[in-house]
Design an enzyme around this catalytic site. Sequence first.
Site, short mmCIF file in Angstrom:
data_model
loop_
_atom_site.label_atom_id
_atom_site.label_comp_id
_atom_site.label_asym_id
_atom_site.label_seq_id
_atom_site.Cartn_x
_atom_site.Cartn_y
_atom_site.Cartn_z
N LYS A 40 0.83 -1.28 -0.19
CA LYS A 40 -0.35 -0.47 -0.13
C LYS A 40 0.34 1.52 0.42
CE LYS A 40 -0.34 -0.63 5.20
NZ LYS A 40 -0.83 -0.85 6.31
N ARG A 140 -11.27 -0.43 14.14
CA ARG A 140 -10.96 0.55 13.60
C ARG A 140 -11.87 -0.09 11.91
NH1 ARG A 140 -5.71 0.97 10.16
NH2 ARG A 140 -5.29 -1.59 9.40
N HIS A 171 -6.59 -7.78 12.89
CA HIS A 171 -5.61 -6.98 12.41
C HIS A 171 -4.81 -7.03 14.18
CE1 HIS A 171 -2.74 -4.30 10.99
NE2 HIS A 171 -3.06 -3.19 11.76
N ARG A 224 0.22 -10.89 6.84
CA ARG A 224 0.43 -9.70 5.45
C ARG A 224 2.08 -8.91 6.13
NH1 ARG A 224 -4.93 -9.89 7.96
NH2 ARG A 224 -3.68 -8.44 9.74
N TYR A 270 14.60 31.59 5.28
CA TYR A 270 13.66 32.44 5.77
C TYR A 270 13.61 33.04 6.89
CZ TYR A 270 11.67 31.46 0.84
OH TYR A 270 11.02 31.68 -0.58
N CYS A 316 13.35 25.65 2.99
CA CYS A 316 11.87 25.89 2.48
C CYS A 316 11.47 24.70 1.47
CB CYS A 316 12.43 26.62 1.14
SG CYS A 316 14.00 27.44 1.86
N MET A 317 10.59 25.52 0.01
CA MET A 317 9.74 24.84 -0.71
C MET A 317 10.65 23.38 -1.23
SD MET A 317 7.17 24.31 -2.95
CE MET A 317 5.76 25.72 -2.31
N ASP A 318 11.79 23.93 -1.49
CA ASP A 318 12.56 22.98 -2.70
C ASP A 318 14.12 22.98 -2.66
OD1 ASP A 318 10.12 23.26 -4.62
OD2 ASP A 318 10.76 25.29 -4.79
C1 LIG Z 1 -0.72 -1.65 6.87
C2 LIG Z 1 -1.07 -3.27 7.22
C3 LIG Z 1 -0.57 -3.93 7.57
C4 LIG Z 1 1.11 -3.86 7.63
O1 LIG Z 1 1.87 -3.62 8.45
P1 LIG Z 1 3.22 -4.17 8.59
O2 LIG Z 1 3.00 -2.99 10.49
O3 LIG Z 1 3.50 -2.28 7.65
O4 LIG Z 1 3.19 -5.15 8.40
C5 LIG Z 1 -1.11 -5.77 7.80
N1 LIG Z 1 -2.36 -5.31 8.09
C6 LIG Z 1 -3.23 -4.70 7.55
C7 LIG Z 1 -4.72 -4.90 7.47
C8 LIG Z 1 -2.82 -3.52 7.17
O5 LIG Z 1 -3.85 -2.37 7.52
#
Ligand SMILES: *Cc1c(COP(=O)(O)O)cnc(C)c1O
Length: 374
Positions: A40, A140, A171, A224, A270, A316-318
């Site tokens: 992601k 969540r 999770h 995951r 700045y 700065c920005m850049d």
């Molecule tokens: C982002 C995410 C992960 C990965 O988590 P890490 O801590 O980067 O390993 C796994 N499961 C869910 C639901 C997530 O949102």
Amino acid sequence: MTVGNLRNAQLVIDLNALYSNIKNAKDRLENGTELFQVVKADGYGHGAVQVARTAEKAGATGFCVAILDEALELRHAGLTQPILVLGITDPEVAVIAAQNNISLTVGSTDWIEKAAHLLKAADHQSVLKIHLALDTGMGRIGFQTPDELKEALSLLKANSDVLLFEGIFTHFATADSPDDDYFKFQYQNFKDFMSVVDKRPRYVHVANSATSLWHQVCDGNMIRYGISAYGLNPSGREITKLPYALQPALSLTTELTFSKLVKKGRSIGYGATYTADSDQWIGTIPVGYADGIPRAMQGFSVLVDGNFCPIVGRVCMDQLMIRLPKQYEYGTQVTIIGKSGSASISADDVADYLNTISYEVICGFSSRLRRKYV
Ligand SMILES: *Cc1c(COP(=O)(O)O)cnc(C)c1O
């Protein structure tokens, strides 16, 4: 956004490091347990497609993303493995997911009814793969009680012409903490949920990186795997004991575009917030907050020729300015994250300075910074 291909400022991504982090995680899994690489937010800033291709070589058999657009990016790049969208997707686009063989996360019975209706009404009927999210304590998304889950399961059964129950997951909120009371509480809730599932789906998954590193229990057949693929410790500095060494995959390097001797009493940047208290060499580098180097980095030190050089004046920005220990010509390499001589700066060092976590640092670099793969 325009990518800065013609300036010397880049995120250097070490694909070997990525590969070995993923391979090490995969090798620790029990036979039959799969690893889905989480890519992601553009692969945590490393480039989703490149990371996915490397993960595939290292043994990942699927991918997780946060939103449907990210899943489509992988499909358009030609990746054919299973892809799970971890967030909640609008049921209005369930048909697009089904047609592209992308699995969606579901956390309410309403959603199932809406999506089933739309899938049945579509011109080309296709089956959508569903992973049910269980809220065991993250608060969540996901079903709140085993009763709600039961209802979802019977709705899936009733709509099995368009919906396939492919997975179920939860999770953990505290898998990266040395205190495991809350983890145990969530795990017990998970077991309570699972007691109403009579036929397990293809994927049962509970582990993010932290869970896979420190709670290798857990009753699933897929993990995951996210942050640790990128070589970072999910706990920051809290838990230092690791089953394998993590190799950071990302460096951020640039070069001096300007360098001058500043006389005592002159100010920089700045707001003129920095005034030289002696004659000193000041260098300028071509990155700023538009590249994801926040203004709060003022005072943090970057590396030139193995020396720590503080950022002086406002970012700065850049561009931003640094104080050099001596004269260095323009074109001299500057390292913001990574190694220089015997010194190094980690994403956790930056995170500590900014009072955040490495996750936010690495996915905060903007797309103006070129990604260079080595
Ligand atoms: C982002 C995410 C992960 C990965 O988590 P890490 O801590 O980067 O390993 C796994 N499961 C869910 C639901 C997530 O949102």
